[in-house]
Design a protein around this motif. Sequence first.
Motif, PDB file in Angstrom:
ATOM      1  N   TYR A  72       0.844  -1.187   0.000  1.00  0.00           N
ATOM      2  CA  TYR A  72       0.000   0.000   0.000  1.00  0.00           C
ATOM      3  C   TYR A  72       0.886   1.245   0.000  1.00  0.00           C
ATOM      4  N   THR A  74       0.785   3.869   1.703  1.00  0.00           N
ATOM      5  CA  THR A  74       1.074   4.347   3.056  1.00  0.00           C
ATOM      6  C   THR A  74       2.160   3.532   3.738  1.00  0.00           C
ATOM      7  N   GLY A 633      -4.822  -4.650   5.328  1.00  0.00           N
ATOM      8  CA  GLY A 633      -4.537  -3.310   4.825  1.00  0.00           C
ATOM      9  C   GLY A 633      -5.663  -2.737   3.996  1.00  0.00           C
ATOM     10  N   SER A 634      -6.552  -3.602   3.516  1.00  0.00           N
ATOM     11  CA  SER A 634      -7.688  -3.129   2.725  1.00  0.00           C
ATOM     12  C   SER A 634      -8.834  -2.635   3.594  1.00  0.00           C
ATOM     13  N   SER A 635      -8.643  -2.572   4.896  1.00  0.00           N
ATOM     14  CA  SER A 635      -9.726  -2.132   5.788  1.00  0.00           C
ATOM     15  C   SER A 635     -10.111  -0.683   5.535  1.00  0.00           C
ATOM     16  N   PHE A 636      -9.212   0.121   4.923  1.00  0.00           N
ATOM     17  CA  PHE A 636      -9.590   1.497   4.611  1.00  0.00           C
ATOM     18  C   PHE A 636     -10.647   1.537   3.510  1.00  0.00           C
ATOM     19  N   GLN A 637     -10.777   0.414   2.765  1.00  0.00           N
ATOM     20  CA  GLN A 637     -11.806   0.328   1.731  1.00  0.00           C
ATOM     21  C   GLN A 637     -13.106  -0.244   2.290  1.00  0.00           C
ATOM     22  N   THR A 638     -13.002  -1.278   3.106  1.00  0.00           N
ATOM     23  CA  THR A 638     -14.163  -1.903   3.721  1.00  0.00           C
ATOM     24  C   THR A 638     -13.704  -2.784   4.880  1.00  0.00           C
ATOM     25  N   TYR A 641     -12.960  -6.538   4.170  1.00  0.00           N
ATOM     26  CA  TYR A 641     -11.704  -6.835   3.493  1.00  0.00           C
ATOM     27  C   TYR A 641     -11.950  -7.190   2.026  1.00  0.00           C
ATOM     28  N   THR A 650     -12.445  -2.261  -5.192  1.00  0.00           N
ATOM     29  CA  THR A 650     -13.064  -2.523  -3.896  1.00  0.00           C
ATOM     30  C   THR A 650     -14.153  -3.578  -4.079  1.00  0.00           C
ATOM     31  N   ARG A 683      -7.197  -8.255  13.909  1.00  0.00           N
ATOM     32  CA  ARG A 683      -7.634  -7.953  12.551  1.00  0.00           C
ATOM     33  C   ARG A 683      -8.685  -8.954  12.082  1.00  0.00           C
TER      34      ARG A 683
END
Length: 988
Positions: A72, A74, A633-638, A641, A650, A683
Amino acid sequence: MERSKRTPWQARWIWGGDEESPRNEWRWFRHSFFCPEDMEADAEAVLWLTADSRYEAYVNGTRIGRGPVRGYPTDLFYDGYDVGSLLRRGETNTIAIQVLHFGISNFYYLRGRGGLLAELAVASGDGETILAATGAEWRTARNPAQDPAVSRMSCQQAFAERIDARRFDGDWTSPDYGDDGWEDAREIGEAGMEPWVRLQPRDIPYLTEEPVVPARVGSLRRVVPYALSAFIDTYALMKNPGEENANPIGYASAIATVLRLAEEAEVSVLLNVPGFGGGSFPKVLRLGQRLVPSDRWSVEPPLVRCRAKLPAGDHLLLYADFGPDHGHMHRIAVDCDRKIEWLSPIQAERPGGPGGASPFALIGPTFAYTMVDYVDQSALQQRWEEEAAKLANALAPLSAIEEIVQAGFPVRAIPYTHANDLDAFAPQFAIREAEAYAVPESLQRAATASADPGIVPVFKNGDTEFMLDFGKEWSGYLSFELEAEAGVATDWYGVEYRKGEYVQHTFGLDNTLRYITRAGVQSYTSPVRRGFRYLYVTVRGASSPVKIRAVRVLQSNYPAPEAGSFQCSDERLNRIWDISRHTTRLCMEDTFVDCPAYEQTFWVGDSRNEALVNYYAFGGADIVKRCLRLVPGSSFQTPLYVDQVPSAWTSVIPNWTFFWVVACREFAEHADDRAFAAEMLPRILNTLKAYLEHIDGDGLLNMRGWNLLDWAPIDQPGEGVVTHQNAMLVKALRDAAALAAFAGTPDEAAWCAEASDRLAAAINARLWSEERGAYLDCIHADGRRSDIFSMQTQVMALLSGVAEGDRLDRLTGYLTAAPEGFVQIGSPFMSFFYYEALMRSREPSAMRTMLDDIRRNYGFMIENGATTCWEMYGHTTVNRANENDLTRSHCHAWSAAPGYFLGAYALGVRAAAPGWKKAIVEPLPADLAWARGAVPLPGGGTIECEWTADAGRVVSLSVVAPEDVELDVRVPAGGEVRIRRLKRLPVE
């Protein structure tokens, strides 16, 4: 290597040019520095670097590596290379780095901005001495030979490749190269700047690069392509302004160009437009004054053809385009036996090159929306259908671009960057003439290591195409050396499958490289990863023969030693095990990937099964840990996951998240890694709690999503209660409970177990059919109970432990004798779970059923020339348009199940305690007479096993294992057992 946390980066992020995030820009960076003469010969000199999106790095003209690994923005990964042996003491040295910036998001990259960060640090007694660090004194230039105006490779990947070697002016990586025409790099910030706020050390070994040469030249043809062909990146053109994702879109629009004929002629049009030949929307196709109704199209999926006789003059070619579109490029080709050209409908003249317009105009879009599978978008979809029908009806009577403008539709020129007629893919299938020739010995040398080059013949009326067969599929970087006159276009096109004269073109994947020669001997190594077995090379515009001096693939994969092995008395099973291992190897990059050609994407659900095959074939552990850590790391999308990461699409397949939970438990136990269990548990619990929010009043998981398990025609709607999905949530909760106990958090284990028991009870109360003696597939959103029953659903009910008592016994019986009318297993991926369910009993009949299933289904692949496992079985593929089109991907690691099951159950070696401190050795011979092999252990070493059998009973067994592995050997009474122990070296 990890950079010392006590030593802050002195380098600064740099970039060049005018754009922060340019589309498909390959940018060069150079810096020369003096290396002290008194620098110790054995001093550790490390070049630390990272870039957005990818880099190739050189020191004094020697390439040292590629990177960074996917992640990612970030949490960008950096690399460290010990380059001390490459430095010239007391002289000027040069670091040269090429950065490939995508400028778009895809399935393995989220768009950041262009940037390079690098510094060369030499360790000394006082700490570190920085010999070079990126900053304003570095020089930069755009790679002049690379044309950024090319098509996407696929919706999952970045861009294809077009190189004009005439623009190279020397070896830009050499210390002797003059960079006078370059610009100073622009400093854009310090380490830690947005979007790269956290720099992480590379968490996986560097990938291999092993040269592989062709086995033979397999064919030679004279070919004449269509007169005109082009790509159009409609996806980029239709995206809503400001959107930065890789989600599919729907829209209402049209594409137009003007065909200019010097005299009357019959014109042929060939379209490769995703979704154009089908769908529920009305379609429009206009060729001059002729409006071609859809029932007059010649549809050969995925191609649409039409013909019309046109008089001399200018004629509008127009087709409506509605999607859905996920980033697959549109292809269009036009041909006739008279002079023809296409013009911009707006400019009415031949368009310009880079920076100018293409021959095409875009009408609309009058409506566009982004599709999200787990969000209710029914109102948007209805409007899309209405707007598409409205546009189609309005365009139907219009026969000139002026009429379209007068009707009030927005019309704009499509830029050269997003559509042009220098496309290398369409000419591979848009061919007017093809004439086959025997391959002369002089050309066959192109596939040898001879000092004599292969000679490519020249045809007077056409181009020269020949095929290089690499013997099996490979994945990596194409490299070649040739000799030619200047200006010859050589198209390199990789495919996975051919049979006789049939070639399975990679529709949906632009697997091409166009290389335009400079004069003389030259070599080129592509920085773009490709997967293929067959390489079609077409030489266009040559007046004298081209000499092929070398062609190779730099096979690149996770450095997985082939520590595992398997052989038995059935040669067919041996070949199947071999292709399973090779498939898995090719699908191990910096993560597991689904396939090396079409996608190169880390699909979360696929990787669970790939990990198990890897444990038995290679024993790799850090690649598994890296994959599992990437998912949250995809938790910022949903919080549910995403099903492929790190990705800008997404998309949620609930089962893929549930498989990830299972894989976390399996890895923690395989490696005896309790710290990993404790790290991942929060997680896991976060996403499971998010899923439990979708439990309905009947206690069942009831949600929107891509509710996938198998490609077979089972009832798995995008909304409602899907039984296999509910069963897998039970399994995920139970595995989370086991992981929590393993991590030493019993309270978390308790609530997971309670939640799983409640859900299992609801499944048994509401989703079982007494009449059919099985679990139904689903309950639709409108409350309708499905009348479809599938083996897929029964398998998941067994694996999850939902089925108990009489139901367990009944479903177990179905595994070897499925009831009439039940949907059967439809893909190799689903077969993995089917085999798991079979092996729960380890009965001889179950083992024989599994072996026969492997022989039949995978044997079909072998019989059709497979060197890797296919995505689908081939003989079970539904709605196949061509009898030779057996599967899309011919190398798919989700299909490599035999690589695991033959070792775990035929050979009979399985773990019985965390970290393989204890192992079961229990051969299940079925109809095999003997087997031998080795299973890698997570702490190093292997368990080697060899046995013979008579009438299904083991009569002799030999085991070699490390002395610290407790063995539970299970053979029938009377069987001879020999065990030999190996010492372990002390751990440093």
